[in-house]
Write an enzyme that holds these catalytic residues in place. Structure first.
Site, PDB file in Angstrom:
ATOM      1  N   ASP A   1      -7.094  -1.567   3.345  1.00  0.00           N
ATOM      2  CA  ASP A   1      -6.138  -2.720   3.344  1.00  0.00           C
ATOM      3  C   ASP A   1      -6.379  -4.072   3.476  1.00  0.00           C
ATOM      4  OD1 ASP A   1      -4.355  -0.816   2.098  1.00  0.00           O
ATOM      5  OD2 ASP A   1      -3.347  -1.368   4.365  1.00  0.00           O
TER       6      ASP A   1
ATOM      7  N   ASP B   1       0.960  -0.729  -0.305  1.00  0.00           N
ATOM      8  CA  ASP B   1      -0.078  -0.066   0.083  1.00  0.00           C
ATOM      9  C   ASP B   1       0.780   1.397  -0.347  1.00  0.00           C
ATOM     10  OD1 ASP B   1      -2.473   1.906   0.534  1.00  0.00           O
ATOM     11  OD2 ASP B   1      -1.794   1.483   2.577  1.00  0.00           O
TER      12      ASP B   1
ATOM     13  N   ASP C   1      -1.744  -1.393   6.776  1.00  0.00           N
ATOM     14  CA  ASP C   1      -2.329  -0.498   7.127  1.00  0.00           C
ATOM     15  C   ASP C   1      -3.156   0.078   7.509  1.00  0.00           C
ATOM     16  OD1 ASP C   1      -1.592   1.649   5.850  1.00  0.00           O
ATOM     17  OD2 ASP C   1      -0.968   2.646   7.494  1.00  0.00           O
TER      18      ASP C   1
END
Length: 641
Positions: free
Chosen positions: A527, A330, A523
């Site tokens: 996600d 991410d 995080d």
């Protein structure tokens, strides 16, 4: 009764028979002869061997066999035959049943101690917890037991004291030693709005903080819980071991019967000699070492990870890591800091920042926070403003020193225009994927401010380490392609998948899985599906609770370089499991022919008691191999800064 007590009882009652064996050639005999041996061995069989027999019988009733089956059959055979031999006035070998039990228990005592040592890392963390806290009650601070601390309590921490629970500083600043939780040896500076972790040590200043996690919700409690669960989990390879053991025990019993028949029927040996060989086969083949190979290595590996600030949740993760081909990241909060920061100021820095900060002080926009933070760092004070207006999608304006000031994008401009020089600067900054705001006073543009969510200082080294392992790196983000590509170029990411909606991240991970196993690092709440879908989910320690729950590995220090260290530790632990299994199998394969008397002609044999001793040391060697994982070098590809 504990294993240790059973061992000591077995040892004490075995020693007279050991003395009898050693001193018999010199004319000394155990008082009472065979009857004394019978009495001593009977106590051992009832107290020390009994649990083996009970376990074997329970497995038999479920149509299974286990390691205890071999111990129970071996000792019971030796014991019952010796009673028969007494009745027919033949040589007895009660000592075989006694010594086999003693040596098997010796191996289990070693195993228990090694397990306790392996768990010490977790228990030490628990013991580091503060016992009380200074909580604000009314107008004064009162020391209360930790159990009485409540959410949102304001707590005071003085120099040299431990932080009682997790929270956020509301007043004061200090330097904290967080090594006992994060594994990071360097002290960490903390001030207002910074998070503090329970059980860490305060070094210099006094500060007040508000408790936001107490009891089982604190980071320390969660670490302990995760590691304990991991140490009690099973790697998929353990299932193969269990299946092998389930087949192995009946095969060994068949081999023992064939050994007895071969010696007694075809080689014309006495029933006593044939039985000794058969019992030796049963005892030497006990796959105790096989059963210890996986759980002990898993326990040590996860314990070491906890000390490094890397939480490995279960054995499945360890095994999956070995086949990972692609690592997906991410962007926001994982590769980048997660907070917009001012990167460039074009024009007179003092004037541009003062005007921008004065106008943005009343704004709630995320970019306003970045400008105010930069002004604070530069110790530039905001000026009073009047007639503040927020213009949606464009920016803000207000009266400052009697003139109209404005901060925003080019849509905000009416009569004022960018000079050619400022236009070129703006294009250059935008091509670097930075958000550019214009700052002006009285229809005159005085400068530009560029803002960007910057990559973390460690991101580039972390990506380089993974690429040096031959892993493909991918960024998966909802940001636009230009911004994402600019960040990817800065840190060295191979491929970029941009403009992805939060709900579609898991589908993108599935698509990448078509070419091999995938690890996903993230995080945020959005996600969580991708972390769950990936073969290995790696959650950043500063992330949301749902992301941490979804990840199979948690990086407590929030350092992206720990992705490489986590992969290295996982591979080292799994390789140690395979090494343990190899030696356990080899030991049984080599030991059975010797115990069966195949090398009897050259004088190489194993009595049941020696087979028991060898089996105990086999288990000890496997457990020792696992414990040595604490000393093994974890080779990280991260280059020193």
């Amino acid at each position: 009764m504990t294993i240790t007590k059973r061992f000591w009882i077995s040892l004490i009652f075995s020693l007279p028979m050991l003395a009898n064996m050693i001193l018999m050639p010199f004319g000394w005999m155990l008082p009472g002869g065979d009857w004394t041996q019978l009495a001593l061995t009977t106590v051992i069989m009832l107290v020390a061997t009994g649990p083996f027999v009970q376990s074997a019988w329970s497995s038999f009733k479920k149509h299974h066999s286990n390691m205890d089956t071999l111990v129970a059959i071996g000792t019971a055979t030796a014991y019952l035959y010796s009673i028969y031999a007494m009745a027919t006035q033949q040589p007895v070998f009660f000592e075989s049943a006694a010594f086999v039990t003693t040596f098997v228990l010796l191996g289990q005592v070693f195993e228990e101690r090694m397990r306790n040592n392996a768990s010490n890392a977790v228990e030490k963390l628990v013991n580091l917890q503060a016992k009380d806290a200074e909580v604000l009650r009314g107008n004064e601070f009162v020391k209360v037991p930790l159990a009485e601390v409540e959410l949102n309590d304001v707590i005071r921490v003085k120099p040299g004291q431990k932080v009682p629970v997790d929270g956020v500083i509301v007043k004061g600043s200090s330097t904290l030693d967080e090594s006992m939780v994060t594994g990071e040896s360097m002290p960490v500076e903390k001030s207002v709005d910074d998070a503090v972790i329970g059980s860490t040590m305060n070094s210099t200043g006094t500060f007040l903080f508000k408790a936001n996690k107490i009891g089982d919700q604190t980071m320390l409690s969660q670490i302990v819980d995760l590691v304990k669960k991991a140490q009690n989990s099973h790697a998929p390879i353990q299932k193969l071991t269990d299946k092998v053991s389930d087949i192995f025990v009946p095969v060994v019993l068949i081999l023992a019967i064939l050994t007895f028949l071969t010696w007694y029927v075809f080689l014309d040996a006495s029933i006593a000699r044939a039985l000794i060989f058969a019992v030796s086969v049963v005892v030497i083949a006990c796959p105790c070492a096989l059963g210890l190979a996986t759980p002990t290595a898993l326990m040590v590996g996860t314990g070491r990870g906890a000390k490094m600030g890397i939480l490995i949740k279960n054995g499945e993760v360890l095994e999956a890591v070995n086949d990972v081909k692609t690592v997906v990241f991410d962007k926001t909060g994982t590769i980048t800091v997660g907070k917009p920061q001012v990167t460039d100021i074009v024009g007179d820095q003092q004037q541009v920042l003062q005007v921008a900060a004065s106008l943005e002080e009343s704004s709630e926009h995320p970019l306003a926070a970045a400008i105010l933070a930069r002004a604070k760092t530069a110790t530039i004070a905001a000026l009073p403003v009047d007639d503040f207006k927020a213009i949606e999608g464009k920016g803000v304006s207000a009266t400052i020193d009697g003139q109209t000031g404005f901060v925003g994008n080019t849509k905000l401009l009416t009569t004022a225009k960018l000079s050619d020089e400022l236009e070129q600067q703006a294009v250059k900054l935008q091509n670097e994927a930075k958000t550019v705001v214009v700052v002006g006073v009285a229809d005159e543009i005085i400068g530009l401010i560029a803002i960007q969510d910057m990559p973390k200082p460690t991101s580039k080294a972390a990506i380089a380490a993974l690429k040096s392992r031959g892993l493909k790196t991918v960024m998966l983000t909802g940001d636009n392609q230009r911004v994402a590509q600019a960040v990817a170029d800065q840190v060295g990411i191979d491929d970029v998948i941009a403009d992805v909606l939060p709900g579609d991240k898991a589908e993108q991970v599935q698509a990448l899985q078509a070419t091999g196993k995938v690890a996903f690092v993230g995080d945020g709440i959005n996600d969580a599906p991708a972390l769950t879908t990936a073969d290995v989910g790696i959650a950043m320690g500063s992330g949301t609770d749902i992301a941490i729950d979804a990840g199979g590995i948690v990086l407590v220090k929030n350092d992206l370089r720990d992705v490489d260290r986590a992969l290295a530790l996982s591979k080292k632990t799994f390789n140690r499991i395979k090494l343990n299994l190899f030696w356990a199998f080899i030991y049984n394969v080599l030991g059975i022919p010797v115990a069966a008397g195949i090398f009897f002609a050259i004088g190489l044999t194993l009595s049941p008691e020696l087979a028991g001793l060898a089996m105990a040391f086999s288990s000890l060697s496997v457990v020792t191999s696992s414990v040595l994982l604490n000393k093994a070098k974890i080779t990280s590809k991260v280059q020193p800064a």
